[in-house]
Design an enzyme around this catalytic site. Structure first.
Site, short mmCIF file in Angstrom:
data_model
loop_
_atom_site.label_atom_id
_atom_site.label_comp_id
_atom_site.label_asym_id
_atom_site.label_seq_id
_atom_site.Cartn_x
_atom_site.Cartn_y
_atom_site.Cartn_z
N CYS A 114 34.81 -20.61 11.99
CA CYS A 114 34.74 -21.65 10.97
C CYS A 114 34.12 -22.92 11.55
CB CYS A 114 36.13 -21.88 10.38
SG CYS A 114 36.15 -22.75 8.80
N THR A 115 34.79 -24.06 11.44
CA THR A 115 34.22 -25.32 11.90
C THR A 115 34.24 -25.47 13.41
OG1 THR A 115 36.35 -26.42 11.55
CG2 THR A 115 34.72 -26.56 9.76
#
Length: 349
Positions: A114-115
């Site tokens: 993800c991030t």
């Protein structure tokens, strides 16, 4: 890139955590690797933080930590860099970025979830590479780090020793790909089955429902038309039929699609039908003619043309993608074919 551990030793997976980390970014990959141990895999997972202190996740749940980054003296076979909702502040944390660099230098493969891709980018590890992140932040990643080629549709991207993955569950996809690379497709498939997840989810981040991606429309009549298409994809959804349903002219309904959705009625209907066909191909073994009839394409040939035009592969190839994670190479965002790997799709109609 570091050499692989001795065949006698378990493969070492290092997970970097920090205050505010998203818990599923951590537990998803950890579950894949530890579950693999039940089916012939050999992994040892350790959790580290920059200072060695336990951390509290974004969900308010504490995670125990084994080592500080400074105490890490052995090389890793896999480094997992998760993300967190406060990534804009995390990418300014020099201590955390130094930890990312130090661990990557001692890892044969690095995967972000993800991030977590923002941490890799801020640490300079994605310069000149292809990468992805959660679909909400792909534009932001490209804007902040112009030297990174961002693939907004991929579930995960492998470029050299670095793999980046999309939303939280895509960390599971990427981890399964690494298990396949280490222990073969059978083990990865068994792990996926045990965890009740896809071996590889066909399609990219754009697979998430057409209706989910459709912006909120202002006109109630258009919303009713969209609901009718989604509720019964094989029905008659010509422009004239939509206009009659909405009580407006064909020109007016076409203009509403253009102004509010930036598409045409025909293109929207095809996307809904394509999504329905993807679901049928993923979940069953119906003949292509049956899939085409149930989703409104009419014929297997029309279904095939739509798949090739929109996804770059045939329906049969799309169905076949369930047989592997695509770990043999970087997944092409459009066709999902492993670049530089062996494609099974050429032999499938």
């Amino acid at each position: 890139m570091k050499a692989r551990s001795s065949a006698r030793d378990p493969l070492l997976v290092t997970v970097l955590v920090f205050p505010g980390v998203r818990i599923l970014d951590v537990t998803g990959p950890v579950e894949v690797f530890t579950t693999a141990n039940e089916f012939g895999g050999r992994y040892r997972v350790r959790v580290v933080s920059p200072d060695g202190a336990d951390v509290v996740t974004s969900a308010g749940i504490g995670l125990g930590v084994e080592l500080s980054v400074a105490q890490v003296t052995s090389d890793s076979d896999v480094l997992v860099v998760p993300g967190g909702p406060e990534w804009p502040s995390l990418i300014k944390d020099d201590t955390l970025l130094d930890a990312v660099r130090a661990l990557d230098a001692r890892s044969r493969r690095t995967v972000s979830v993800c991030t977590g891709a923002f941490l890799l980018a801020a640490a300079g590890l994605l310069d000149g590479r292809r990468a992805t992140t959660h679909w909400r932040f792909t534009d932001e990643l490209a804007l902040r780090y112009p030297t990174v080629t961002v693939d907004p549709d991929a579930l995960f991207v492998r470029d050299g020793h670095i793999m980046t993955s999309a939303g939280v569950s895509a960390g599971i996809d990427a981890s399964l790909a690494l298990v396949e690379e280490d222990h073969g497709a059978h083990t990865a498939r068994t792990v996926a089955k045990d965890m009740v997840v896809f071996m590889q989810r066909p399609g990219g981040q754009s697979q998430f429902s057409v209706r989910t991606r459709t912006p909120q429309v202002r006109h109630e009549v258009l919303r009713q038309v969209l609901d009718a298409v989604a509720g019964d994809p094989p029905a008659n959804h010509t422009v004239a039929a939509m206009a009659r349903r909405a009580g407006v002219s064909s020109r007016h309904i076409t203009r509403m699609f253009h102004d509010e959705l930036d598409t045409t009625p025909a293109r929207y209907v095809e996307e809904i039908r394509l999504e329905g066909a993807q679901a049928l191909l993923e979940s069953g073994d119906d003949p292509m003619a049956t899939v085409a009839r149930r989703t409104g394409f009419g014929s297997a040939e029309s279904l095939r043309r739509a798949f090739v035009r929109k996804l770059g592969i045939t329906p049969g190839a799309y169905r076949a993608r369930f047989r592997t994670t695509g770990a043999t190479g970087t997944l092409d965002a459009r066709s999902r074919t492993p670049v530089g790997g062996t494609s099974r799709e050429a032999a499938v109609s």
